[in-house]
Design a protein around this motif. Structure first.
Motif: not given
Length: 418
Positions: A368-396
């Motif tokens: 459970a921890m190995m699968g969650g850590i691997i998937a969670g790390t990818a989500i943190t590095l890919l999904f969280l920046p995109a969520l941050y940009v979308t939430w605060f409506r940051i434009k290029e």
């Protein structure tokens, strides 16, 4: 009784278990024998169990037999049994009180004589080192099981003579329950059943729920059916954890709020944690490890790891913004800078769990921890920046877009010159 068999390997154990089941089924017909693996938690015997209870013993027996027919329709269950149900034949002695009183014989005298003949009475003791061992005298086995012996048993009367027990008592055979288990002083029969194949008890209980609920709806007043076995014990073990989860979440939210000082950033950090379950499921399903008590502990630890990585990334972004960088550039730079530390930390944690992944007890938590850590790390590095940009409506920034356009125009111009 039970017999514990220790095999040399898990593969040997998996071969021995079906062989023993076949032997008991074919060679010991009519016996209640059950082959199981040693439980890692509280011993419950057969994993799927139900309790049928009510005030009347005979009605409880009939309802238990009907209920056994209901659950036996599921092909994933072995034949159900009962912890008590079948009555046994007993010999009853009805004392003729009028004749007994005329002869000076009491019921206590008759009971003492019967106990001495059948059960035996202590006549002396023998010392063995520091222990005293009772010496019990009773009739031979052939005489104890003979009704003639009891009928001819001599009882002393008040005038010093002896008379047979048959002169003051009648003998008859009857049926009664040798054992009656009670729960909260209510006669209760437990209906246990084994599992067929690699299936979890909770899965079978959920499949049986519609038919069990329909059976409960038809019960007379005062009678009940309750779920027992592994499902009940699992709920008991998870209850203390569920009780402290609200306090745990409150403390986590308080600490995060002190660190982030923003409800919006707090939401972004917390939103990443549940997505780690994607990796948990992806690891548990192929490995066949159950999501039990130990795996839940791993999931709770995983939540802390994912929230920590999210906090690190969010704080890095805010620090770059405070230094004067554009938010778009800050998100990109923070993700690039924190990618290597977060990935190395996740790799180290995952590799450290490999030695216990093969353990029977700790394996589910490790997967459970190995699968969650691997998937969670990818989500943190890919999904969280995109969520941050979308939430605060940051434009290029437009400058970056203009530079891209100029870069694309240069090759076209060079091509025209040629």
């Amino acid at each position: 009784g039970q017999t514990v068999i220790v095999t040399k390997s898990i593969e040997a154990r998996n071969r021995v278990k079906p062989a023993l089941e076949k032997l008991l089924r074919e060679e010991f017909v009519g016996t209640d024998a059950f082959v199981k693996l040693l439980e890692l938690g509280p011993p419950v015997g057969r994993p799927v169990q139900y309790r049928v209870g009510g005030p009347d013993i005979q009605t409880v027996r009939e309802l238990a037999q009907q209920f056994a027919g209901v659950i036996s329709a599921n092909p994933k269950l072995a034949a159900p049994t009962f912890d008590w149900n079948e009555p046994q034949r007993v010999l009853r002695v009805d004392v003729l009180q009028d004749k007994a009183r005329q002869l000076g014989i009491t019921s206590s005298d008759i009971a003492s004589a019967l106990n001495s003949t059948v059960g035996g009475s202590t006549i002396t003791q023998v010392r063995d080192a520091t222990y005293l061992i009772n010496v019990v005298a009773r009739s031979r086995e052939a005489e104890r099981g003979s009704i003639e012996t009891l009928q001819n048993m001599q009882l002393p009367t008040g005038n010093g003579e002896s008379i047979p027990l048959a002169a003051v008592a009648n003998f008859r055979y009857d049926l009664e329950q040798p054992t009656v288990w009670r729960r909260n002083r209510t006669p209760t029969i437990t209906v246990p059943a084994g599992l067929v194949g690699d299936v979890l008890p909770a899965t079978v209980v959920n499949e049986l729920k519609p038919s069990v609920d329909a059976f409960i709806a038809k019960l007379p007043p005062g009678y009940s059916v309750e779920t027992a076995g592994s499902v009940e014990e699992s709920a008991k073990s998870q209850g203390p954890i569920a009780a402290v989860v609200p306090l745990m979440l409150f403390i986590m939210a308080t600490i995060l709020m002190v660190q982030l000082q923003s409800f919006q950033r707090l939401f972004l950090v917390v939103a990443v944690a549940p997505l780690g379950l994607i990796g948990v499921v992806a690891a548990l399903v192929p490995s066949g490890a159950p999501l039990g008590f130990v795996a839940i502990l791993g999931v709770l630890a995983l939540i802390g790891i994912l929230i920590r990585n999210s906090v690190i990334l969010i704080v890095q972004i805010e620090d770059l913004v405070a230094e004067g960088k554009d938010r778009w550039a800050a998100v990109i730079e923070a993700t690039e800078h924190r990618m290597r530390p977060i990935a190395l930390t996740a790799a180290a944690a995952s590799l450290a769990l490999i030695p216990i992944a093969r353990e029977v007890f700790w394996g589910p938590m490790a997967y459970a921890m190995m699968g969650g850590i691997i998937a969670g790390t990818a989500i943190t590095l890919l999904f969280l920046p995109a969520l941050y940009v979308t939430w605060f409506r940051i434009k290029e920034p437009e400058e970056a877009q203009g530079n891209d356009a100029d870069t694309a125009a240069v090759p076209e111009a060079q091509g025209a010159e040629r």
